[in-house]
Design a protein around this motif. Structure first.
Motif, PDB file in Angstrom:
ATOM      1  N   UNK A  67      44.565   5.055  32.099  1.00 59.94           N
ATOM      2  CA  UNK A  67      44.038   3.726  31.824  1.00 59.94           C
ATOM      3  C   UNK A  67      43.869   3.449  30.332  1.00 59.94           C
ATOM      4  N   UNK A  68      44.136   4.439  29.500  1.00 62.37           N
ATOM      5  CA  UNK A  68      44.098   4.226  28.050  1.00 62.37           C
ATOM      6  C   UNK A  68      45.434   3.681  27.539  1.00 62.37           C
ATOM      7  N   UNK A  69      46.405   3.528  28.425  1.00 63.38           N
ATOM      8  CA  UNK A  69      47.714   3.005  28.033  1.00 63.38           C
ATOM      9  C   UNK A  69      47.557   1.575  27.518  1.00 63.38           C
ATOM     10  N   UNK A  70      48.206   1.237  26.406  1.00 62.59           N
ATOM     11  CA  UNK A  70      48.051  -0.088  25.798  1.00 62.59           C
ATOM     12  C   UNK A  70      48.372  -1.250  26.733  1.00 62.59           C
ATOM     13  N   UNK A  71      49.350  -1.079  27.619  1.00 64.22           N
ATOM     14  CA  UNK A  71      49.715  -2.187  28.502  1.00 64.22           C
ATOM     15  C   UNK A  71      48.600  -2.536  29.493  1.00 64.22           C
ATOM     16  N   UNK A  72      47.777  -1.569  29.852  1.00 68.59           N
ATOM     17  CA  UNK A  72      46.658  -1.850  30.757  1.00 68.59           C
ATOM     18  C   UNK A  72      45.594  -2.656  30.024  1.00 68.59           C
ATOM     19  N   UNK A  73      45.262  -2.239  28.816  1.00 69.86           N
ATOM     20  CA  UNK A  73      44.281  -2.990  28.024  1.00 69.86           C
ATOM     21  C   UNK A  73      44.783  -4.411  27.768  1.00 69.86           C
ATOM     22  N   UNK A  74      46.073  -4.549  27.497  1.00 69.18           N
ATOM     23  CA  UNK A  74      46.645  -5.876  27.237  1.00 69.18           C
ATOM     24  C   UNK A  74      46.549  -6.759  28.477  1.00 69.18           C
ATOM     25  N   UNK A  75      46.876  -6.209  29.641  1.00 71.98           N
ATOM     26  CA  UNK A  75      46.809  -6.978  30.885  1.00 71.98           C
ATOM     27  C   UNK A  75      45.376  -7.411  31.188  1.00 71.98           C
ATOM     28  N   UNK A  76      44.417  -6.524  30.964  1.00 79.38           N
ATOM     29  CA  UNK A  76      43.012  -6.875  31.199  1.00 79.38           C
ATOM     30  C   UNK A  76      42.545  -7.928  30.198  1.00 79.38           C
ATOM     31  N   UNK A  77      42.990  -7.797  28.965  1.00 79.34           N
ATOM     32  CA  UNK A  77      42.643  -8.778  27.931  1.00 79.34           C
ATOM     33  C   UNK A  77      43.157 -10.170  28.322  1.00 79.34           C
ATOM     34  N   UNK A  78      44.384 -10.227  28.821  1.00 77.64           N
ATOM     35  CA  UNK A  78      44.951 -11.515  29.262  1.00 77.64           C
ATOM     36  C   UNK A  78      44.148 -12.100  30.413  1.00 77.64           C
ATOM     37  N   UNK A  79      43.733 -11.238  31.350  1.00 77.90           N
ATOM     38  CA  UNK A  79      42.921 -11.719  32.470  1.00 77.90           C
ATOM     39  C   UNK A  79      41.574 -12.279  31.983  1.00 77.90           C
ATOM     40  N   UNK A  80      40.985 -11.631  30.980  1.00 74.72           N
ATOM     41  CA  UNK A  80      39.681 -12.102  30.492  1.00 74.72           C
ATOM     42  C   UNK A  80      39.797 -13.455  29.776  1.00 74.72           C
ATOM     43  N   UNK A  81      40.989 -13.754  29.240  1.00 75.83           N
ATOM     44  CA  UNK A  81      41.197 -15.014  28.516  1.00 75.83           C
ATOM     45  C   UNK A  81      41.667 -16.137  29.442  1.00 75.83           C
ATOM     46  N   UNK A  82      42.130 -15.786  30.647  1.00 75.32           N
ATOM     47  CA  UNK A  82      42.622 -16.795  31.589  1.00 75.32           C
ATOM     48  C   UNK A  82      41.461 -17.616  32.137  1.00 75.32           C
ATOM     49  N   UNK A  83      41.781 -18.825  32.571  1.00 73.47           N
ATOM     50  CA  UNK A  83      40.748 -19.705  33.147  1.00 73.47           C
ATOM     51  C   UNK A  83      40.433 -19.349  34.559  1.00 73.47           C
TER      52      UNK A  83
END
Length: 186
Positions: A170-186
């Protein structure tokens, strides 16, 4: 010579078994936007509504998924005796540290054995900073099937966007990026 050869074969066999255990159940199952076949093509349908689960922390405080609407929720079902669970724990801790100041995401680590004292001792011993809970009711199969570790990620609307069975990095950058996108979505 024969004894030495047997020891080498036994050691190699144990190595293969260990690797197999650590990588068990590594299939990701996407459950967002299931598709239904029609005569004229494929039509997207809404993901099914998920149950309002409740979780209890060591102090007895209860949190429900409905109370977390508006936030991305990362739920990990695990146990202290599970080698793949233990294997992925450092990476979950690293992932959470990257989101520690983000108020749009919650991490819920659910001890499937319901032994909060044992799991608290495990977290303390390993210096993990992860919020521990036990299930305060039955866990439906869309969240937890027959294997652990299982991670379920909910979007801000409370819908399952990922269900991952087996150990992950879960430290893989793509997981953090996907979660970051979810947190910014409406």
């Amino acid at each position: 010579m024969n004894i030495k050869f047997n020891r080498i074969i036994t050691g190699f066999g144990l190595f293969i078994i260990t690797v197999s255990i650590l990588t068990a159940c590594g299939n990701a199952i996407k459950v967002n936007k299931p598709k239904v076949e029609e005569e004229q093509g494929v039509k997207e349908v809404e993901a099914p509504k998920v149950a309002d689960l409740s979780f209890k922390d060591k102090a007895g405080n209860v949190v429900t998924l409905s109370a977390l609407k508006g936030k991305v929720v990362f739920i990990n079902f695990w146990a202290t005796w599970c080698p793949p669970c233990i294997h992925e724990m450092p990476s979950i801790n690293t992932l959470r540290q990257g989101f520690k100041d983000n108020k749009n995401i919650e991490f819920i680590m659910v001890d499937v054995d319901n032994d909060i004292d044992q799991s608290t001792a495990f977290m303390t011993e390993n210096k993990y900073d992860l919020p521990l809970y036990t299930a305060a009711g039955e866990i439906p199969p869309e969240f937890l099937g027959g294997s652990i570790p299982t991670t379920v990620i909910l979007d801000k609307n409370g819908k399952i966007v990922e269900r991952l069975e087996g150990s992950r990095d879960y430290a893989a950058p793509e997981i953090a990026k996907a979660l970051e996108e979810l947190t910014k979505a409406n």
